[in-house]
Design an enzyme around this catalytic site. Structure first.
Site, PDB file in Angstrom:
ATOM      1  N   CYS A  20      13.221   2.803  75.089  1.00 34.13           N
ATOM      2  CA  CYS A  20      14.665   2.624  75.271  1.00 34.13           C
ATOM      3  C   CYS A  20      14.945   1.278  75.958  1.00 34.13           C
ATOM      4  O   CYS A  20      14.782   0.232  75.346  1.00 34.13           O
ATOM      5  CB  CYS A  20      15.256   3.801  76.038  1.00 34.13           C
ATOM      6  SG  CYS A  20      17.059   3.924  75.890  1.00 34.13           S
TER       7      CYS A  20
ATOM      8  N   HIS B  51      13.491   8.137  72.799  1.00 35.56           N
ATOM      9  CA  HIS B  51      12.674   8.645  73.912  1.00 35.56           C
ATOM     10  C   HIS B  51      11.591   9.588  73.392  1.00 35.56           C
ATOM     11  O   HIS B  51      11.754  10.814  73.409  1.00 35.56           O
ATOM     12  CB  HIS B  51      13.571   9.364  74.927  1.00 35.56           C
ATOM     13  CG  HIS B  51      14.359   8.440  75.787  1.00 35.56           C
ATOM     14  ND1 HIS B  51      13.879   7.934  76.971  1.00 35.56           N
ATOM     15  CD2 HIS B  51      15.591   7.903  75.615  1.00 35.56           C
ATOM     16  CE1 HIS B  51      14.795   7.132  77.513  1.00 35.56           C
ATOM     17  NE2 HIS B  51      15.833   7.093  76.712  1.00 35.56           N
TER      18      HIS B  51
ATOM     19  N   GLU C 281       8.986  10.586  74.733  1.00 31.57           N
ATOM     20  CA  GLU C 281       8.413  11.474  75.748  1.00 31.57           C
ATOM     21  C   GLU C 281       8.985  12.894  75.655  1.00 31.57           C
ATOM     22  O   GLU C 281       8.396  13.838  76.194  1.00 31.57           O
ATOM     23  CB  GLU C 281       8.626  10.914  77.159  1.00 31.57           C
ATOM     24  CG  GLU C 281      10.048  10.944  77.674  1.00 31.57           C
ATOM     25  CD  GLU C 281      10.905   9.758  77.237  1.00 31.57           C
ATOM     26  OE1 GLU C 281      12.007   9.588  77.789  1.00 31.57           O
ATOM     27  OE2 GLU C 281      10.461   9.000  76.350  1.00 31.57           O
TER      28      GLU C 281
END
Length: 243
Positions: free
Chosen positions: A118, A220, A222
């Site tokens: 990001c 993102h 993650e």
């Protein structure tokens, strides 16, 4: 490194504290969502949190095998990419940017595997001589809601991945669904190349073709909302563990 698991530095966010009380601490503090660190550990790396100490960047990098530059609710100073004006929505964290820029430039110079997420992707573009769109709604007519209204663990839109790129090889996909939490984007990638775009033309990923693993993604991963997200972290760890 002596461990069979590569040591991966993960940059932290920071807040100034709340002297009046009511927050986490009255004094300045670091913070990070745990899924950043969990994603590194789940992929086989050892995550280590990095402070905002630009002058320590060479010593920090000397002990790492790879680097993750995280996102956050702030922006890269437009002056760093030659902009004459600053949009009213731009929020700065100068100490964090200074430290992350030192780490990013140092990692690129060492050909250390690097993943920018990001805002980390935007910083990577700037480190490579690129520039940013300061506020998507004002700059791109008909743009998607890149600050998606639904939760971040859900997809916001799809991205098209450029064939033949590192990202295409890693994800094994031509199109994936991603989450979206940003109001800025890469305008020009500098020394990098664009390797994914959104349906409205917004740059969603960049990579440095002359480095082993130098990748920035606007979403993102993650949150691991797709197999492709997990593959990105797996590739980072695999490359970090190889010499």
């Amino acid at each position: 490194m002596s461990s069979s698991r590569p040591l991966i530095g993960v940059t932290l966010d920071s807040e100034p504290g709340t002297p009046q009380g009511g927050g986490y601490s009255r004094y300045p503090w670091y913070a990070l969502r745990r899924n950043y660190l969990d994603a590194v550990a789940d992929a086989g790396g050892i995550p280590v949190a990095l402070p905002h100490c630009a002058d320590l960047a060479p010593d920090i990098l000397a002990r790492l095998d790879g680097l993750v530059v995280t996102g956050g609710a702030f922006d890269v100073d437009p002056a760093l990419y030659g902009a004459d004006t600053r949009h009213a929505t731009v929020t700065l964290k100068s100490d964090r940017t200074r430290a992350e820029l030192a780490l990013t430039r140092g990692a690129i110079a060492r050909d250390m595997p690097l993943l920018g997420i990001c805002g980390g992707q935007q910083l990577l573009a700037v480190a490579l001589g690129g520039s940013l769109v300061q506020h998507i709604p004002d700059a791109i007519p008909g743009a998607l809601p890149h600050e998606q209204p639904n939760p971040r663990h859900e997809a916001g839109h799809q991205v098209a991945i450029t064939p033949g790129t590192l990202l295409a090889r890693v994800t094994q996909a031509a199109r994936i669904a991603v989450n979206s939490a940003h109001h800025q984007a890469v305008r020009t990638p500098g020394e990098a190349i664009v390797c994914a775009i959104a349906p409205d033309g917004v740059v969603e990923a960049i990579e440095h073709p002359a480095r082993r693993f130098c990748l920035g993604v606007q979403w993102h991963p993650e949150f691991a909302i797709s197999v492709a997200d997990r593959r990105i972290f797996a590739a980072l760890i695999e490359t970090s563990g190889s010499r």
